[in-house]
Design an enzyme around this catalytic site. Structure first.
Site, short mmCIF file in Angstrom:
data_model
loop_
_atom_site.label_atom_id
_atom_site.label_comp_id
_atom_site.label_asym_id
_atom_site.label_seq_id
_atom_site.Cartn_x
_atom_site.Cartn_y
_atom_site.Cartn_z
N GLU A 24 -5.52 5.64 13.19
CA GLU A 24 -6.69 4.78 13.37
C GLU A 24 -7.33 5.45 14.52
OE1 GLU A 24 -3.45 4.26 14.05
OE2 GLU A 24 -3.26 3.16 15.93
N TYR A 71 -1.09 4.80 10.50
CA TYR A 71 -1.49 3.88 11.48
C TYR A 71 -0.11 3.27 12.44
CZ TYR A 71 -5.25 2.80 8.18
OH TYR A 71 -6.62 3.10 7.31
N LYS A 106 1.70 1.95 7.55
CA LYS A 106 2.00 1.03 8.70
C LYS A 106 2.90 1.72 9.57
CE LYS A 106 0.40 -2.26 9.56
NZ LYS A 106 -1.06 -2.38 10.25
N HIS A 155 -0.75 1.80 16.06
CA HIS A 155 -0.99 0.91 16.78
C HIS A 155 -0.16 0.53 18.20
CE1 HIS A 155 -4.23 -0.34 14.18
NE2 HIS A 155 -3.61 -0.32 13.05
N ARG A 181 0.86 -1.22 0.05
CA ARG A 181 0.07 0.01 0.02
C ARG A 181 0.74 1.12 -0.01
NH1 ARG A 181 -3.70 -0.95 4.95
NH2 ARG A 181 -2.02 -2.61 5.75
N ASP A 186 -3.47 -6.63 15.13
CA ASP A 186 -2.61 -5.22 14.93
C ASP A 186 -2.84 -4.42 16.25
OD1 ASP A 186 -5.60 -5.02 14.73
OD2 ASP A 186 -5.25 -3.18 13.07
N1 LIG Z 1 -5.49 -7.32 10.65
C1 LIG Z 1 -5.77 -6.05 9.80
O1 LIG Z 1 -5.20 -5.98 8.71
C2 LIG Z 1 -6.82 -5.29 10.25
C3 LIG Z 1 -7.34 -4.50 9.52
C4 LIG Z 1 -8.43 -3.67 9.80
C5 LIG Z 1 -8.79 -3.72 11.29
N2 LIG Z 1 -8.38 -4.48 12.04
C6 LIG Z 1 -8.41 -4.67 13.52
O2 LIG Z 1 -9.75 -5.57 13.56
C7 LIG Z 1 -10.32 -5.13 14.80
C8 LIG Z 1 -11.76 -4.86 14.71
O3 LIG Z 1 -11.87 -3.68 14.23
P1 LIG Z 1 -13.30 -3.08 13.75
O4 LIG Z 1 -12.98 -1.81 12.83
O5 LIG Z 1 -14.11 -3.91 13.15
O6 LIG Z 1 -13.89 -2.67 15.16
P2 LIG Z 1 -15.40 -2.21 15.42
O7 LIG Z 1 -15.07 -1.31 16.89
O8 LIG Z 1 -16.06 -1.81 14.43
O9 LIG Z 1 -15.90 -3.55 16.19
C9 LIG Z 1 -15.51 -4.29 17.34
C10 LIG Z 1 -16.54 -5.22 17.98
O10 LIG Z 1 -15.97 -5.79 18.99
C11 LIG Z 1 -16.77 -6.07 20.01
N3 LIG Z 1 -16.48 -6.27 21.22
C12 LIG Z 1 -15.66 -5.75 22.10
N4 LIG Z 1 -15.29 -6.65 23.04
C13 LIG Z 1 -16.06 -7.68 22.81
C14 LIG Z 1 -15.91 -9.14 23.56
N5 LIG Z 1 -15.13 -9.25 24.64
N6 LIG Z 1 -16.36 -10.09 22.96
C15 LIG Z 1 -17.18 -9.80 21.73
N7 LIG Z 1 -17.16 -8.58 21.07
C16 LIG Z 1 -16.51 -7.77 21.43
C17 LIG Z 1 -17.68 -4.51 19.88
O11 LIG Z 1 -18.95 -4.58 20.59
C18 LIG Z 1 -17.71 -4.25 18.46
O12 LIG Z 1 -18.68 -4.68 17.73
C19 LIG Z 1 -9.52 -4.07 15.38
O13 LIG Z 1 -8.50 -4.55 16.56
C20 LIG Z 1 -8.85 -3.41 14.07
O14 LIG Z 1 -7.56 -2.63 14.73
C21 LIG Z 1 -7.12 -5.27 11.55
#
Ligand SMILES: NC(=O)c1ccc[n+]([C@@H]2O[C@H](COP(=O)([O-])OP(=O)(O)OC[C@H]3O[C@@H](n4cnc5c(N)ncnc54)[C@H](O)[C@@H]3O)[C@@H](O)[C@H]2O)c1
Length: 367
Positions: A119, A95, A76, A97, A17, A270
């Site tokens: 983020e 980002y 990143k 993190h 990216r 992340d």
């Molecule tokens: N790996 C990657 O490339 C990548 C890319 C984008 C986002 N992410 C990560 O993915 C994760 C989710 O992001 P998002 O945008 O969907 O967040 P979001 O805030 O939209 O959704 C998170 C959800 O988790 C729920 N939640 C919180 N604690 C919980 C628990 N103990 N049990 C069950 N559910 C619970 C919340 O109620 C919410 O619905 C984040 O850590 C984000 O940084 C990673």
């Protein structure tokens, strides 16, 4: 005064990216000199010529790019080889993190630079720069999960898509925010049975209203939720506590209770991950096998589709870059409710309560 904005080539493994695409830099003419490291756009299909045509100057070494730029606009968090180029004159915008990365946080504090974690930029209750990448990551989690379930990956040999009326596979999604909802949508589209787990009951109600018979919803932490995690073919774990390290939602005991060849994708890696004992993987070495279960935790999932991801990222990023180019940008970031949570590091001070809590570091306040 004209600012100097540098866009380096990303060096995190398998990361193609770029933070800003050529179509979006032309608007900064007159406000900033834009420097782009040679070949920085190639992974996303943009050549040096495309950037030159849009008004940028191509710089042929990372060292020089960092030396001549005040604002470093990247995707990143800085990798170890990039840290040596950063200094107190830089505003680092990308980002970060930090809540799962003590050594990087300490290094950025030592550098006395200003670190803006994109983020954490907010609009109301939403995180506009996380959302597009989350939607992409949610789709890719299903795509990768399908691939890892194949026999050649040592998966169960289960096809997620339904090939008859009978649904043949179960996808359990934990955390039904942006990532989770994208995974749910895609899993339902291909005909898998979907179980959604969240701690927010309104979120679960909305999902039930939207998908009806095609989804089961469970409150996280209940016995039924634990059973749904242990009996799935594919588990997608995507919980978020904004800015903090997430809780463990899949335990070692859960992994040991799963059938061999089950796949778990920890999208929250992340932020440090939400599967017990998880370690980061890469697109090239995408998983480890624990007690016969495939556990995959790739921190830059959208990096697998850099063209799509860079266009989405850049589209959403532009207006926040604009805010950095005005004369009193620092006061704007300090005093504006949307921008303030992203201003995490400044002149050796840690300004994020979430990062300080997660890493047991001292929180400072700007006066
Ligand atoms: N790996 C990657 O490339 C990548 C890319 C984008 C986002 N992410 C990560 O993915 C994760 C989710 O992001 P998002 O945008 O969907 O967040 P979001 O805030 O939209 O959704 C998170 C959800 O988790 C729920 N939640 C919180 N604690 C919980 C628990 N103990 N049990 C069950 N559910 C619970 C919340 O109620 C919410 O619905 C984040 O850590 C984000 O940084 C990673």
């Amino acid at each position: 005064m004209i600012k100097k904005l540098g866009i380096p080539r990303e060096v995190k493994q398998d990361e193609g990216r770029i933070a800003l695409i050529p179509q979006h830099i032309a608007q900064f003419t007159g406000l900033a000199d834009i420097f782009v490291e040679t070949q920085a756009g190639l992974g996303s299909g943009f050549t040096d010529q495309d950037y030159e045509d849009a008004g940028a100057k191509i710089i042929y070494s990372a060292e020089e790019l960092y030396e001549i730029s005040e604002i470093i606009c990247k995707v990143k968090e800085p990798q170890p080889q990039e840290l040596e180029f950063l200094n107190s004159s830089h505003v680092l915008f990308g980002y970060l993190h930090l809540s799962s990365n003590l050594s990087l946080t300490k290094a950025l504090l030592d550098k006395k630079l200003t670190g803006i974690a994109t983020e954490m930029i907010m609009e109301g209750k939403e995180y506009p720069l996380l959302i597009p990448m989350s939607k992409i990551a949610g789709n890719l989690a299903v795509q990768k999960g399908m691939q890892f379930l194949e026999y050649s990956s040592q998966g169960k040999g289960v096809l997620l898509s339904a090939i008859s009326e009978e649904k043949s596979s179960i996808v359990t999604v934990i955390g039904c925010g942006e990532v989770g909802r994208a995974s749910i949508q895609k899993s339902i589209q291909i005909g898998a049975s979907v179980i959604a787990i969240d701690v927010n009951e309104d979120t679960l109600k909305d999902l039930k209203n939207k998908y009806g018979e095609n989804i089961s919803t469970l409150v996280g932490g209940t016995e039924e939720a634990v059973n749904a995690i242990r009996s799935a073919d594919l588990v997608i774990a995507a919980v978020l506590l904004p800015g903090r390290k997430p809780p463990v939602v899949v335990t070692e005991e859960d992994i040991n209770a799963m059938e061999k060849g089950t796949v778990i994708i920890d999208v929250a890696i992340d932020q440090g991950g939400c599967v017990e004992g998880v370690k980061p993987n890469t697109h090239s070495e995408p998983f480890e096998i624990r007690n016969g279960v495939i556990v995959s935790a790739i921190a830059n999932l959208p990096g697998a589709v850099p063209r799509t991801s860079s266009i989405e990222l850049s589209t959403n990023l532009q207006k926040y870059v604009d805010n950095l180019l005005i004369e009193n940008w620092f006061d704007k970031y300090k005093n504006n409710e949307s921008l303030r949570p992203s201003l995490q590091i400044h002149n050796g001070l840690l300004l994020s309560e979430e990062v300080a809590d997660s890493l047991s570091l001292t929180l400072s306040k700007l006066v």
